[in-house]
Design an enzyme around this catalytic site. Structure first.
Site: not given
Ligand SMILES: *[C@@H]1O[C@H](CO)[C@@H](O)[C@H](O)[C@H]1NC(C)=O
Ligand SMILES: *[C@@H]1O[C@H](CO)[C@@H](O)[C@H](O)[C@H]1NC(C)=O
Ligand SMILES: *[C@@H]1O[C@H](CO)[C@@H](O)[C@H](O)[C@H]1NC(C)=O
Ligand SMILES: *[C@@H]1O[C@H](CO)[C@@H](O)[C@H](O)[C@H]1NC(C)=O
Ligand SMILES: *[C@@H]1O[C@H](CO)[C@@H](O)[C@H](O)[C@H]1NC(C)=O
Length: 631
Positions: A389, A393, A465, A469
């Site tokens: 990720d 972030h 996923e 983002e």
């Protein structure tokens, strides 16, 4: 963190190493999980390399491919040493077993570096094996599952029915599955086909990617293109390239088709990277937005960020930064100093290392940023410490940073080195490997989108996923470029942004017409969430497939000007919203669903959002109003 020196050769371990690469499984645990290197699933062991032309299976809930060792090239001298990754590029990897794999190549190439006894085996039954030429440098191997494989060698070999042969040093062997029943004539008389063992993708100009292969042999190179490649491939002047539309391999990503040519140019449409909404906010709506804005800004000063999680913290920074840009759009600059102070107070501790609960650290093993909490707990910060990720972030942090650097130039200059570290951690695009960060940590230049999973071994390979983002990460990096007047950063950020958006529309957005998936799956799923290299799943990591509002929401947030480009297709948006509506329960997810509904039905949605009693932690009433009033 796993120790990379087990699988990377010693000359590679001194540089930062890739953490979401197409050969990641070969460098983790026992190194024996398969990777989907189009068009084959490839598995390696200490002395062999196996390829599977995978069978695509599906139910209404999942699409996946299974590995069966259709063909295995092995050395009959077994060793107790593991394979080693001795070199890699954007488009290829070389394993010292010895063998080599090129992405999108119908050929698997094994280069023999010292006299060895090789055997070619299969778990299938061999129907026939025959030599195609009198030189014994080309064989046709037919298996009982209807597959036909071609085997080329650079010097004569004598394969018997067990397909075992001794091959002397400095020779090549190539295997290729015959993709269709049609007879393709290439390189019939000569021994080896034109081959390549490595290739680079280059972002030379905005919205363009070129592939260039290092080529051996006299002919043109045959490689495979996936559906998004085919959409973006350009014919260049004085540049020979042919797309063989019926030279096809079936794939979970849609049909792969042959392309003959030694280099490719891929070109996307230009995408606007702007701070504000593309078309502006309606004048009559300013009062409503300004009133929500003053409430949301007032709440900022009374509630400093309480979470220590890099993800949730980042989202709150991004949320506050949106308020500043909306204030600019509705000519309400008086609230900006409060937001500026909030951003400064919340971002600085992460950049100067004074935040007590968490922070960013540099780790040397793989080369990159980890969080303090992630450095001792692989589960903390959603696995940020094991390279999961990162772009998500950091994208949120960079959004806040871009806005702060825009409104406070001095602050921007003061923290420029730290800011560029956050950018480079996942977006170092230099062809030369930066001394601190690997090249493009998340973005895959062959698949043309990002992966998130980092250095964790998975049977189905890498996964991603949330596409929205990921889009936010490249958008935010481009905004950082705007804030610092850095045209290179703007160019790289916008190019990756454009590709990430197109990939989301190709593989995540399941339109009723013209999607790539099997009918059974496509009927039940208007959106893919967990997209794996080798699987499409309807369940989320954190919610069941039945939570459709979660599935929609995670592909929409954070709501910003670029959301308009990601969801430009109002017909699809309507299908998605209508599929989601029956399951609406949570206030936060309602906001995301209404945001999409606002694209085609603004009036109904305005009534709905005025009734909402809560918002996703990265969203606000102000932001939703801004979105609806700028449709
Ligand atoms: C690695 O191999 C060993 C020995 O074959 C086996 O016991 C172990 O479960 C394997 N580990 C993983 C993560 O596959
Ligand atoms: C492969 O090599 C590694 C490292 O030497 C060793 O630990 C492992 O047992 C070997 N695996 C097999 C199946 O021989
Ligand atoms: C092919 O041969 C394998 C191994 O003998 C056997 O298990 C399999 O059932 C056969 N498949 C077909 C389609 O005949
Ligand atoms: C390959 O070489 C080994 C060792 O010289 C020998 O024992 C074996 O019979 C040879 N295999 C073939 C298929 O020629
Ligand atoms: C790709 O880039 C690497 C690193 O800059 C370089 O060593 C290699 O020669 C390049 N390969 C090709 C085919 O351009």
């Amino acid at each position: 963190l796993p120790n990379p020196s087990t699988y990377f050769s010693s000359n590679l371990v001194s540089s930062p190493l890739p953490t979401n690469s197409f050969f990641q499984n070969f460098a983790l645990q026992n190194g024996t999980q398969a990777e989907y290197i189009h068009p084959y699933l490839i598995k390696t062991s200490n002395f062999s390399l196996s390829a599977s032309c995978p069978l695509l299976l599906f139910t209404t809930a999942v699409l996946y491919q299974t590995f069966v060792a259709d063909i295995t090239i092995s050395s009959t001298q077994t060793t107790s040493q593991n394979h080693v990754i001795s070199s890699y590029s954007d488009l290829g990897v070389t394993l010292d077993i010895p063998s080599s794999n090129l992405r999108g190549s119908p050929y698997i190439t094994a280069s023999v570096t010292k006299p060895t006894s090789l055997s070619i085996t299969t778990v299938r039954s061999i129907v026939s094996l025959c030599s195609n030429n009198k030189e014994n440098t080309k064989y046709t191997l037919k298996l009982n599952n209807t597959q036909t494989w071609l085997i080329y060698t650079s010097s004569p070999i004598y394969l018997n029915h067990d397909a075992a042969s001794n091959i002397t040093s400095k020779h090549f062997l190539q295997c290729c599955l015959f993709p269709t029943s049609r007879v393709w004539q290439f390189s019939t008389s000569s021994a080896l086909v034109t081959r390549s063992l490595s290739g680079n993708a280059t972002l030379v100009k905005p919205f363009r990617v070129t592939y260039e292969w290092q080529k051996k042999g006299p002919g043109f190179l045959l490689t495979l293109a996936h559906p998004l490649h085919v959409k973006l491939l350009q014919y260049k002047k004085n540049h020979r390239m042919i797309v063989l539309r019926d030279f096809k391999y079936r794939s979970i990503d849609g049909d792969l088709v042959g392309v003959v040519g030694d280099s490719w140019l891929l070109k996307t449409d230009t995408i606007p990277v702007t701070w504000h909404s593309n078309k502006g906010v309606e004048k009559e709506s300013h009062d409503e937005i300004v009133s929500a804005l003053s409430k949301d800004v007032e709440a900022l000063s009374s509630s400093p960020i309480a979470t220590e999680s890099s993800y949730y913290y980042g989202k709150l920074i991004g949320r506050a930064a949106r308020l500043a840009l909306i204030a600019e759009e509705v000519s309400s600059p008086n609230v900006i100093p409060t937001i500026q102070k909030f951003l400064k107070d919340s971002i600085e501790p992460w950049l100067d290392g004074t935040f007590q609960g968490n922070g960013f650290l540099y780790e040397n093993k793989w080369g990159g940023l980890v969080t303090k909490q992630g450095s001792t707990d692989s589960g903390a910060d959603f696995g940020f410490g094991v390279y999961n990720d990162h772009h998500y972030h950091l994208g949120y942090f960079l959004y806040g940073i871009a806005v702060l650097a825009k409104v406070d130039l001095q602050w921007g200059q003061k923290y420029k080195p730290q800011v560029y570290s956050l950018v480079s951690d996942f977006m170092n695009s230099g062809q030369k490997y930066n001394s601190h960060y690997p090249r493009l940590r998340c973005f895959d230049l062959y698949k043309l989108h990002s992966w998130t999973s980092g250095v964790t071994e998975f049977t189905d390979g890498r996964n991603q996923e949330s596409t929205s983002e990921a889009v936010n990460a490249y958008y935010s990096a481009a905004l950082v470029g705007l804030a610092y007047d850095d045209s290179n950063l703007v160019a790289t950020g916008s190019t990756l942004l454009a590709l990430e958006i197109l990939a989301a529309q190709t593989w995540w957005h399941v339109k009723a017409e013209g999607n790539l998936y099997e009918e059974e799956f496509a009927k039940e799923n208007k959106i893919v969430d967990a997209l794996w290299a080798n699987k499409r799943d309807s369940a989320l990591w954190w919610a069941p497939a039945t939570c459709r509002e979660c599935r929609l929401g995670i592909e929409v947030l954070p709501l910003s000007p670029v959301t308009e480009t990601l969801f430009y297709d109002a017909d699809y948006v309507k299908e998605l919203v209508e599929w989601t509506m029956p399951s609406l329960t949570s206030e936060g997810w309602k906001g995301m669903t209404y945001a999409l509904q606002g694209i085609y039905d603004k009036e109904t949605v305005l009534q709905n959002i005025r009734m909402l009693t809560g918002f996703d932690d990265g969203n606000s009433f102000t932001n939703l109003l801004w979105w609806i009033h700028s449709r």
